[in-house]
Design a protein around this motif. Sequence first.
Motif, PDB file in Angstrom:
ATOM      1  N   ARG A 316      -7.838  -8.572  11.057  1.00  0.00           N
ATOM      2  CA  ARG A 316      -7.004  -9.331  11.847  1.00  0.00           C
ATOM      3  C   ARG A 316      -6.043  -8.230  12.393  1.00  0.00           C
ATOM      4  N   ARG A 317      -5.727  -7.238  11.587  1.00  0.00           N
ATOM      5  CA  ARG A 317      -4.755  -6.292  11.992  1.00  0.00           C
ATOM      6  C   ARG A 317      -5.424  -5.315  13.201  1.00  0.00           C
ATOM      7  N   LEU A 318      -6.712  -5.126  12.890  1.00  0.00           N
ATOM      8  CA  LEU A 318      -7.406  -4.386  13.786  1.00  0.00           C
ATOM      9  C   LEU A 318      -7.413  -4.967  15.352  1.00  0.00           C
ATOM     10  N   LEU A 345       1.853   1.622  18.098  1.00  0.00           N
ATOM     11  CA  LEU A 345       1.239   1.079  16.958  1.00  0.00           C
ATOM     12  C   LEU A 345       2.091   1.852  15.671  1.00  0.00           C
ATOM     13  N   LYS A 346       3.324   2.077  16.009  1.00  0.00           N
ATOM     14  CA  LYS A 346       4.006   2.808  14.953  1.00  0.00           C
ATOM     15  C   LYS A 346       3.953   2.043  13.605  1.00  0.00           C
ATOM     16  N   ASP A 347       4.440   0.696  13.906  1.00  0.00           N
ATOM     17  CA  ASP A 347       4.483  -0.075  12.530  1.00  0.00           C
ATOM     18  C   ASP A 347       3.128  -0.111  11.872  1.00  0.00           C
ATOM     19  N   ILE A 348       2.217  -0.632  12.644  1.00  0.00           N
ATOM     20  CA  ILE A 348       0.913  -0.880  11.911  1.00  0.00           C
ATOM     21  C   ILE A 348       0.351   0.443  11.345  1.00  0.00           C
ATOM     22  N   GLU A 352      -0.438   0.915   7.602  1.00  0.00           N
ATOM     23  CA  GLU A 352      -1.846   1.137   7.058  1.00  0.00           C
ATOM     24  C   GLU A 352      -1.771   2.469   6.246  1.00  0.00           C
ATOM     25  N   ALA A 353      -0.928   3.456   6.590  1.00  0.00           N
ATOM     26  CA  ALA A 353      -0.731   4.512   5.805  1.00  0.00           C
ATOM     27  C   ALA A 353      -0.447   4.403   4.205  1.00  0.00           C
ATOM     28  N   ARG A 354       0.312   3.030   4.146  1.00  0.00           N
ATOM     29  CA  ARG A 354       0.926   2.976   2.816  1.00  0.00           C
ATOM     30  C   ARG A 354      -0.088   2.503   2.033  1.00  0.00           C
ATOM     31  N   THR A 355      -1.270   1.931   2.698  1.00  0.00           N
ATOM     32  CA  THR A 355      -2.409   1.407   1.542  1.00  0.00           C
ATOM     33  C   THR A 355      -3.173   2.639   1.113  1.00  0.00           C
ATOM     34  N   SER A 356      -3.273   3.652   2.027  1.00  0.00           N
ATOM     35  CA  SER A 356      -4.131   4.878   1.760  1.00  0.00           C
ATOM     36  C   SER A 356      -3.456   5.830   0.849  1.00  0.00           C
ATOM     37  N   ILE A 357      -2.287   5.789   0.123  1.00  0.00           N
ATOM     38  CA  ILE A 357      -1.689   6.780  -0.588  1.00  0.00           C
ATOM     39  C   ILE A 357      -2.399   6.793  -1.641  1.00  0.00           C
ATOM     40  N   THR A 358      -2.642   7.752  -2.196  1.00  0.00           N
ATOM     41  CA  THR A 358      -3.330   8.184  -3.332  1.00  0.00           C
ATOM     42  C   THR A 358      -2.233   8.657  -4.512  1.00  0.00           C
ATOM     43  N   ILE A 359      -2.953   8.477  -5.825  1.00  0.00           N
ATOM     44  CA  ILE A 359      -1.899   8.783  -7.148  1.00  0.00           C
ATOM     45  C   ILE A 359      -1.653  10.448  -6.915  1.00  0.00           C
TER      46      ILE A 359
END
Lengths: 450, 365
Positions: A316-318, A345-348, A352-359
């Motif tokens: 959907r975001r895509l 697309l700054k906010d999107i 997105e980046a938030r979800t790809s953060i790793t420990i």
Amino acid sequence: MDDKCSQLWQKLSAALKPQVSADTFKRWFSAVELVGATEKTLSFRVPNNIYQYWIESNHMSALQAAVLSAFGEPREIKFICSESPVEDMETIGVSKENDSGRDSKPSAGSSLGLNPRNTFESFVIGPNNEIAHAAALAVAQAPARTYNPLFIYGGVGLGKTHLMQAIGQYVIAKKKNTKVIYLSSELFINEFIDAIQHNNLVKFRKRYRQADLLCIDDIQFLAGKERSQEEFFHTFNTLFDGHKQIVLSCDRPASEIANLEHRLVSRFEWGLTAELQPPAIETRLAILRKKARGMQIKLPDEIFEFLANRIRSNVRRLEGALMRVASFASLSGKQLTREIIEHLLKDILQEEARTSITIEQIQRKVAEHFDVRLADMTSKRRPASIAFPRQVAMYLARELTKSSLNEIGDAFGGRDHGTVLHACKLVKRRMKEQDNIRQTISFIDSSLQR
Amino acid sequence: MKFTATKEKLLEGLQQVQNVVSTRTTLPILSNVLLQAGDGSVHLTTTDLDVGVRGSFEAEVEKDGATTLPARRLFNIVRELPSSEIQIDVDGKNAASIRSGQSFFKILGLPEEEFPPLPKFEDAKVVTIRQKDLRDGLRKTSYAISTDETRYVLNGLLFSLKENKLTLVATDGRRLAMVDIELEIPRSQEADIIVPTKAVTELQRLLSDGGDVKVSVASGQIAFDLNQTLLVSKLIEGNYPNYKQVIPAEAKERVTLERETFLNSLRRVSLLASEKSNSIKLNFSKNNIDITANTPEVGEAKESLPVQYKGRDFSIAFNPEFFMAPLRALTEDEVFLDLIDEMSPGVLKIQTPFLYVLMPMRISS
């Protein structure tokens, strides 16, 4: 009868004559007058109520068919009875209801709340959703024969609703008289509550238990609603025993829905469970290209690649991003560059980046910020100067990643979940109490997401 | 009030009136039965304000009086009592003591004054009919009464008292049943009235084979006086549709059918008529009818009946339930089926003045 009406009536009676027998036409329709015609309704005057009763009961389908062939579209039919004016009002009201009921049938698909764009043709297949798509198609082609119930689950925007609606539309298109019901579980619950309130349970049950295909979206909302679960349990059994197809969708596997009765969980797992996973880069590219073709926009390949690369989590975001880029291009007329898009697309992209953060990233960032060694994050040492940064890192890992307490514990040198939980609570408390700690943590947080 | 009666008499009396008892709870007195004892008998009355019934039974009355008691409860008690003698004794506060053998019951009633009186019939038109004729007539027509509440004039049976005959008509828009009963009716007593379904049903239960029934029609009311019992009812207001319009003129084909044989065949074949279309087909060919039904995805049924038929070959479809209803109600051995073509209504007739018009269903090709 004025001129216009008499012309229309001539046209209509010509279409009607072959539909009914000569005797019927002479007996019933020769005395009928067309007295009013608008875009939507036709009003007929009949000599007395037996004409109305008899035509309504026996010749309505012939009359409707004649209207359709004479005027090309259905009209509402009203009768005006010259004998008893009081009764007219009532019976007109009734015939109105009947007619609108009839009229709505041809466009059954849209009235069911099915989006006509959600079909199998418009679904982009990739390795991530192959199985779900194949199962859905099998169910649509032979309802209740193959997989019953079909349970589709996956994250937001991965096509659960699309597949369900595609099944519904496929089935309706193939067999018009099939009774398809599509709704979200939330609507099901609301209607159930409504039925209890107005003592309409019998009608409610009749509606759902006579369906040939029942699609319920977002079944997870049933969690914690005990009476609704029970009602749904019986609906499920009735349909299942009657060999009617049931399709359910959920945002997680059935067994992970909290507060859902076990008998329901086991029933959901009874048929086929199909998972939808986030699409891989190739699939994302294919989706973008198909969508762009649908919207009739042309974009350079590198932009497609950029979007597909950066937006991973959800279709959907895509699509939203593509839409935004396309509309910007057509509105501003500017040449699209990477920078412009990134800005647009700054906010999107941030989301997105938030979800790809790793420990690991978190650990590195926190270690860097507090000036401790990365190895200290996983070590057993626990002086306050190391323990607190470690706890902050755990807290951030909890907030920013989807990892479970156990996974986080493992990533921090095999600590158990209790330790992680304690860390999160502690950091939260200290954030509340001390402003400087809150600022520090929010700084790390935002720098991680950049 | 105090009386003793046999269980059979009391039960019989209650059975005649208890169906009318109102289920509306807004007026509690309407679920009670009025008992009036005196002169060697007890009169029972029930009403729901639309329909009222008054009957009586023989009893040894020790003390005259009147009261009202909950009808359903009284009936259930009397039915269960073991001994044949029942004594009912009502005190001044309308509490009834029921004694029978070893059993004792006490039930609380309401005062007689609260019970709505049955309407009076003054300036009524009166005709007298043989009970047997009326009962036959009702049986042959009442099943076709409409239950569609939006067409309220059809929710009853037309009693047309005209030209020296009583014509009974019932229709629901898809079929029509009609009976003529010959009767001497003075010009001054002619009337067209619609009797509601509930009164028709009750009347059918009360009518017997012997004796006469006196019918009184006043404005908005009708009374059927059967000597021992009386039934009064409100009439349905409005004009009954011109039913004659429905009856087809000349028939092209006539077949004679053995009623029971045909009914049994229909019943068997209709087992496979689908719930959705609910139709059976009659295929006529020389000296034969094939009755067929089929439901996609379920199966089909077919039965052949030899008949006298010399007309052209054709097929016509009917709703099986609508076809069987008159066949069940009739008692004659032979019925005649008149047909025009596959799109025109079929008509059932017998030797006596009776007519049943049935609309065919569309045959989907």
